[in-house]
Design an enzyme around this catalytic site. Structure first.
Site, PDB file in Angstrom:
ATOM      1  CB  CYS A 100       8.679  -4.121  -0.263  1.00 13.94           C
ATOM      2  SG  CYS A 100       7.236  -3.627  -1.613  1.00 13.94           S
ATOM      3  CB  CYS A 104       0.863  -6.539  -2.415  1.00 14.87           C
ATOM      4  SG  CYS A 104       2.215  -7.324  -1.659  1.00 14.87           S
ATOM      5  CB  THR A 191       5.819  -0.492  -4.880  1.00 17.43           C
ATOM      6  OG1 THR A 191       5.723   0.689  -3.968  1.00 17.43           O
ATOM      7  CG2 THR A 191       6.493  -1.713  -4.552  1.00 17.43           C
ATOM      8  CD  GLU A 258       8.944   1.963  -3.229  1.00 17.77           C
ATOM      9  OE1 GLU A 258      10.125   1.673  -2.964  1.00 17.77           O
ATOM     10  OE2 GLU A 258       8.094   1.073  -2.711  1.00 17.77           O
ATOM     11  CG  HIS A 293      -1.549  -1.501  -0.961  1.00 16.21           C
ATOM     12  ND1 HIS A 293      -1.087  -2.740  -1.476  1.00 16.21           N
ATOM     13  CD2 HIS A 293      -0.345  -0.774  -0.793  1.00 16.21           C
ATOM     14  CE1 HIS A 293       0.297  -2.637  -1.508  1.00 16.21           C
ATOM     15  NE2 HIS A 293       0.731  -1.539  -1.096  1.00 16.21           N
ATOM     16  CE1 TYR A 297       1.235  -1.276   2.763  1.00 15.43           C
ATOM     17  CE2 TYR A 297       2.413  -0.277   4.375  1.00 15.43           C
ATOM     18  CZ  TYR A 297       2.242  -0.495   2.910  1.00 15.43           C
ATOM     19  OH  TYR A 297       2.897   0.170   1.920  1.00 15.43           O
ATOM     20  CB  CYS A 300       3.904  -7.096   3.736  1.00 11.57           C
ATOM     21  SG  CYS A 300       3.644  -5.347   3.924  1.00 11.57           S
ATOM     22  CD  GLU A 444       6.451   0.546   2.542  1.00 13.56           C
ATOM     23  OE1 GLU A 444       5.531   0.371   1.614  1.00 13.56           O
ATOM     24  OE2 GLU A 444       6.719  -0.028   3.652  1.00 13.56           O
TER      25      GLU A 444
HETATM   26 FE1  SF4 Z   1       5.350  -4.157  -0.308  1.00 14.48          FE
HETATM   27 FE2  SF4 Z   1       3.833  -4.641   1.941  1.00 14.48          FE
HETATM   28 FE3  SF4 Z   1       2.946  -3.006  -0.169  1.00 14.48          FE
HETATM   29 FE4  SF4 Z   1       3.219  -5.667  -0.682  1.00 14.48          FE
HETATM   30  S1  SF4 Z   1       1.541  -4.650   0.640  1.00 14.48           S
HETATM   31  S2  SF4 Z   1       3.811  -3.879  -2.089  1.00 14.48           S
HETATM   32  S3  SF4 Z   1       5.149  -5.983   0.692  1.00 14.48           S
HETATM   33  S4  SF4 Z   1       4.757  -2.651   1.242  1.00 14.48           S
END
Ligand code: SF4
Length: 486
Positions: A100, A104, A191, A258, A293, A297, A300, A444
């Site tokens: 991560c 984001c 995060t 986190e 968000h 997913y 990433c 996660e």
């Molecule tokens: Fe982390 Fe993926 Fe969330 Fe971005 S979208 S903060 S890389 S888990």
């Protein structure tokens, strides 16, 4: 002012004095502390990739406020193209970090607050949007990293904020003053919190008039008085302090570093308050943030899966199984699962739409489907990687034993696989797979961007089941005159 490099970012963190605790100690400098360094490295890469010629088309954008070139993580989406580019950017960065990169969450918070403040102002005649745009300009100009501080500790999940035994189970306004408000409470699992410049605080659930003091959105600098960070533990986190190879992903670590953020009677000036009691907009803010968000997913996680699939294939080759038909079949399954997630993220971006503030958001139904698929596909990808890797994933001797003068030669001899691959290479791949598929990394994927039940609730709300029932009724000729049969 202007876009920062990773070096500038690290220098900017040195100027801040956030209050941070980890493993019973106060941490004065995260840049020197092995528990924090990988997370700082991952966030720092978002700065360098924004100015790298091979990535900048995805990782930078033009500010609609100033016309200046900015890091995409501070950009407000204004088209389908912006939404798609975000997903592609996340995949590209995830391929480099295998972990991560944190930025984001704040980016999605900026987009959600941008559109919702506009809507509040339209309905209530408030001045939140103008205030927020002023802050946004500063964030874009200084290329700040902002955490998205949404999730409250929540206490008893069966009760709304105002009915909790402990009134601080949800962050709330405790005082309204001439110059601003005072807030108390906490935000959990945040995060990138300790290596951000500031926190964008948002409500975490829908609310009623009784919860009005909990309907608060504001910006708080990371080192504001009364803001305390307690950094979370991770699986195998002591390896960060006493070894290199055994960490698996030395440079970028596992997940997003986190932290629990405590707000102990924190004063927030009015210029940084963007919702103050407008409880009827709390759900809208949650939904827009969550949609943004969850859209991410399949970006990433696909980037991470690309690296994981590569590591799995390399390990199979290092063990002499790379050419086996059943291994290839499993690798195909891993690719299929990963690309399915990517399809979801691209689809919800292409199906996105303009909001009254003239910004864009992804399609909520498809974004929630994306994230719900992540809670399954990423586990299945990890299962296949572990299947291919073998039991050595759980039993590999330590790096220190491999280097030990007495037993090192035996570890090296008996941990070797194919003759043309060194034991060290095999060990590094095993540790990378372990880091990416065991413990914290999987949790996660389950709970990041909201737990599966949160996606199910939104899917239920968005699915338009009444329309589906009407389709069935029409086909079954229910409620119509029966056909005459000759
Ligand atoms: Fe982390 Fe993926 Fe969330 Fe971005 S979208 S903060 S890389 S888990």
């Amino acid at each position: 002012m202007g876009m920062m490099t990773s070096k500038d970012y690290r220098e900017s963190l040195k100027l801040l004095k956030p209050e941070i605790y980890y493993m019973g100690e106060k941490v004065e400098n995260i840049l020197d502390h092995p528990a924090f360094v990988p997370h700082v490295n991952a966030a720092a890469l978002t700065y360098d990739m924004a100015i790298a010629p091979e990535f900048e088309e995805l990782t930078s954008a033009t500010s609609h406020l100033t016309g200046q070139k900015i890091n995409r993580f501070t950009h407000i989406h204004h088209s389908h193209d912006d939404l798609v580019k975000k997903v592609k950017m996340l995949r590209a960065i995830g391929q480099q970090t295998g972990s991560c990169f944190q930025r984001c969450v704040g980016h999605d918070g900026l987009n959600a607050v941008y559109s919702v403040t506009y809507d509040i102002d339209q309905k209530k005649g408030t001045g939140y949007h103008k205030r927020f745009v002023k802050l946004l300009k500063e964030i874009q100009a200084r290329d700040l990293m902002i955490s998205g501080a949404m999730t409250d500790p929540k206490g008893d999940r069966s009760l709304p904020p105002s009915k909790q035994k402990d009134p601080d189970a949800y962050l709330h306004i405790v005082q309204r003053k001439t110059g601003g408000i005072v807030v108390r409470g906490a935000k959990a699992h945040i995060t990138g919190a300790v290596n951000s410049h500031g926190h964008l605080v948002m409500p975490t659930t829908s609310m009623t008039a009784d919860d009005a003091d909990y309907a608060v959105c504001c910006y708080v600098p990371v080192d504001a008085l009364g803001v305390i960070h307690v950094f979370g533990r991770q699986t195998n986190d002591t390896r960060k302090c006493d070894c290199m190879l055994d960490q698996g992903n030395v440079e970028y670590g596992i997940v997003g570093g986190e932290a629990l953020i405590v707000f102990d009677n924190v004063f927030v000036p009015w210029e940084h308050v963007f919702m103050c009691g407008e409880y009827e907009f709390a759900y809208q803010l949650v939904e827009r943030f969550a949609t943004a968000h969850r859209q991410n997913y399949g970006g990433c996680k696909t980037g991470l899966a690309d690296a994981l699939i590569g590591a799995t294939y390399l390990l199979a080759e290092a063990q002499g199984t790379g050419g086996a038909t059943h291994i290839r079949e499993k690798l195909v399954d891993m690719v299929h699962l990963a690309e399915t997630l990517y399809c979801c993220s691209i689809a919800c971006s292409c199906q996105g739409y303009a909001l009254p503030a003239d910004s864009y958001m992804a399609d909520p139904l498809l974004a929630n489907v994306t994230k719900l698929n992540v809670t399954r596909n990423v586990y299945e990808i990890a299962r296949l990687a572990q299947d291919i890797a073998g039991g050595i994933l759980a039993t590999l001797p330590a790096e220190t034993d491999w280097k030990d003068p007495r037993v090192g030669k035996y570890v090296d001899k008996y941990m070797k696989g194919a003759a043309d691959v060194s034991t060290e290479t095999r060990m590094r791949l095993i540790r990378l797979l372990e880091a990416m598929t065991c413990g914290t990394a999987l949790v996660e994927s389950m709970h990041g961007a909201g737990s599966p039940q949160a996606q199910r609730i939104m899917i239920w709300r968005q699915a338009n089941l009444e329309h589906k029932k009407r389709l069935a009724q029409k086909l079954a000729k229910i409620g119509e005159q029966p056909f005459l049969v000759c």
